[in-house]
Design a protein around this motif. Sequence first.
Motif, short mmCIF file in Angstrom:
data_model
loop_
_atom_site.label_atom_id
_atom_site.label_comp_id
_atom_site.label_asym_id
_atom_site.label_seq_id
_atom_site.Cartn_x
_atom_site.Cartn_y
_atom_site.Cartn_z
N GLY B 265 -42.48 -34.84 83.38
CA GLY B 265 -43.90 -34.50 83.42
C GLY B 265 -44.27 -33.64 84.60
O GLY B 265 -44.05 -32.42 84.62
N THR B 266 -44.79 -34.29 85.63
CA THR B 266 -45.35 -33.60 86.79
C THR B 266 -44.36 -32.62 87.44
O THR B 266 -44.77 -31.59 87.96
N ALA B 267 -43.06 -32.93 87.39
CA ALA B 267 -42.06 -32.06 88.03
C ALA B 267 -42.07 -30.66 87.44
O ALA B 267 -41.68 -29.69 88.10
N ASN B 268 -42.54 -30.52 86.17
CA ASN B 268 -42.64 -29.18 85.57
C ASN B 268 -43.57 -28.26 86.35
O ASN B 268 -43.42 -27.04 86.31
N PHE B 269 -44.56 -28.84 87.03
CA PHE B 269 -45.52 -28.01 87.78
C PHE B 269 -44.86 -27.39 89.00
O PHE B 269 -45.21 -26.28 89.40
N ILE B 270 -43.95 -28.12 89.62
CA ILE B 270 -43.35 -27.64 90.86
C ILE B 270 -42.14 -26.75 90.55
O ILE B 270 -41.92 -25.75 91.20
N ASP B 271 -41.38 -27.13 89.54
CA ASP B 271 -40.27 -26.29 89.09
C ASP B 271 -40.32 -26.17 87.57
O ASP B 271 -39.89 -27.07 86.86
N PRO B 272 -40.86 -25.06 87.08
CA PRO B 272 -40.99 -24.91 85.62
C PRO B 272 -39.65 -24.82 84.89
O PRO B 272 -39.63 -24.84 83.66
N THR B 273 -38.55 -24.76 85.64
CA THR B 273 -37.23 -24.74 84.99
C THR B 273 -36.52 -26.09 85.11
O THR B 273 -35.34 -26.21 84.77
N ILE B 274 -37.23 -27.12 85.59
CA ILE B 274 -36.58 -28.40 85.91
C ILE B 274 -35.91 -29.03 84.70
O ILE B 274 -34.86 -29.67 84.82
N THR B 275 -36.50 -28.87 83.50
CA THR B 275 -35.93 -29.51 82.31
C THR B 275 -34.50 -29.05 82.06
O THR B 275 -33.62 -29.87 81.76
N ILE B 276 -34.28 -27.76 82.21
CA ILE B 276 -32.95 -27.20 81.95
C ILE B 276 -31.96 -27.71 83.02
O ILE B 276 -30.80 -28.04 82.72
N LYS B 277 -32.44 -27.78 84.26
CA LYS B 277 -31.58 -28.29 85.34
C LYS B 277 -31.19 -29.75 85.08
O LYS B 277 -30.07 -30.16 85.37
N VAL B 278 -32.12 -30.53 84.55
CA VAL B 278 -31.80 -31.93 84.26
C VAL B 278 -30.79 -32.04 83.12
O VAL B 278 -29.85 -32.84 83.20
N ILE B 279 -30.97 -31.22 82.08
CA ILE B 279 -29.99 -31.25 80.98
C ILE B 279 -28.60 -30.91 81.51
O ILE B 279 -27.62 -31.61 81.23
N ASN B 280 -28.51 -29.85 82.30
CA ASN B 280 -27.22 -29.45 82.85
C ASN B 280 -26.66 -30.51 83.78
O ASN B 280 -25.45 -30.78 83.79
N GLY B 281 -27.53 -31.15 84.53
CA GLY B 281 -27.09 -32.18 85.47
C GLY B 281 -26.56 -33.41 84.75
O GLY B 281 -25.60 -34.05 85.22
N ILE B 282 -27.16 -33.77 83.63
CA ILE B 282 -26.65 -34.90 82.85
C ILE B 282 -25.27 -34.57 82.29
O ILE B 282 -24.34 -35.40 82.33
N ARG B 283 -25.14 -33.34 81.81
CA ARG B 283 -23.83 -32.92 81.26
C ARG B 283 -22.75 -33.00 82.34
O ARG B 283 -21.65 -33.52 82.11
#
Lengths: 257, 304
Positions: B265-283
Amino acid sequence: MKHITDFTIITNQRETDEFVVLTLQHPGELPSMVPGQFAEVRVDGAENAFLRRPLSIHDVDYSNNTIKLLIQEVGEGTRVLAKLKSGDQLNLVYPLGTGYSLPKSNRVLLVGGGCGVAPLLFLGRHFVENGIRPKFLIGGRTAATLIRLDAYEQLGDVYVTTEDGSAGHKGFVIHHPIMKTETPEFDHIYTCGPDAMMKVLAKYAGSRGITCQVSLENHMACGFGACLCCVTPTVDGHKCTCVDGPVFDSKYLKWEI
Amino acid sequence: MGNLKVQLGELSLSNPVMTASGTFGYGEEYADFIDINALGGIVVKGTTLHAREGNAYPRMAETPKGMLNAVGLQNKGVDGFINDIYPRIKNFKTNILVNVSGSTVEEYVETAEKINELDAIPGIELNISCPNVKEGGMAFGTSCPSAIAVTNAVRKVYKKHLMVKLSPNVTDITEIAKGVEGSGADSVSLINTLLGMAIDVNSRKPVLSTITGGLSGPCVKPVALRMVWQVSQAVNVPVVGMGGIASAEDAIEFLLAGASAIQIGTANFIDPTITIKVINGIREYLERNQMDDVKQLTGALITG
């Protein structure tokens, strides 16, 4: 197109006790920006600055791919930004928002109060490049709060007011003699600064058939229309300052003036 | 390479990373920054039967490691969504869930019925936990009988995936979770924002026009994680965890606590690319730990 980019600080020029100007190097060719647009700047290393800070694009040099940001130290976030040094990285989401639109006549007055002068340098440069010589009216509390007057003087005529009379005309911008003439020397007002100042200018413009574009500074969380936190009431209902603004025609806003 | 696909009932996600309602607009706002189709799903802005202007400004206050908001479900109404927004986003190749809210059970039902007709919307997230509206919203999610009533009523008319978003502003969140599970929820998502407030000491006034608002961001993460852990032990339907997730490590904590998927949620405001970083980090985490399936993480918390 919005970008998220790491810029490199080239210089941090202190202007006054409160203000610094950061010059940032873009790693490649700068995208095109409109005066009045802003950047959301990530603040690294501040304990209590959680969100990005929205800052006007103060100036742009496309030939060197650099931009300038004018920083007023008002809280922890801006204090951290004001300490950045040459070589430091700064992450920007930009260019954001709807900027100023060009006038239909060449007679323009750009009015800035406090840190609201920030977008007017880039706007003034834009006018000069389009063959328009702008007039600037700049207001401050005291002479010591006026920033970079020489930069504005290179672009057009500069008129000054201070609340204590330590520079220019004593009073608020609306009290300056150029606002008192029976027939104003301008057809368009472009302004950024405290709401109270902009409302007075909007009222002045409205009663004389002059257009008035104002730039709002509502608090934002995202800066690009996702959170809906920064709304302002308009004739079409709540609109986001970050996307539909920050620049609005004053007549579009539901302002009590 | 480890498998990132997860199932929430009938809903297939290419990975467990979704976006939280009210922080991601309709997806379009982020299309310059990331490939929306790379996400497991997006939950679009809270939608009500009638258009809403939301609360007066100021609606936001920055707080230590987080923020308060009091947007108040500003949206164009379900017909505005269907006519203006849906045609623009229906071709995204990710799961688009619509967050549905209302002031009465009838409003929830009517909104859900209309969204049920949209081919490109495979599910709704029933918002019984918005703290920022006077009527409805959180009022439904903080009492077990009303949470059950609204879930039952929507379940009767809504045929696709029904996720119910739970409020943390309750004494025992597991009772509400069990209640909505028993009423036909296909999954539960949690947590919505925590009710909070901020005061400007100079003006001696509240910062928000509504006095109170919803707290989100990293500051709520420990509370959210505890609730996800509790709920995942109390229900059998999949749990979607959220609350302050700002890194892959945060997301993995929620999976270990029992979540099958997560929302950012809120993290998207500070880093709009955070979702992709999290996907890559889980992998990368799966590779580092020689695990071949992200599902192995769900509920894999080691205790005792």
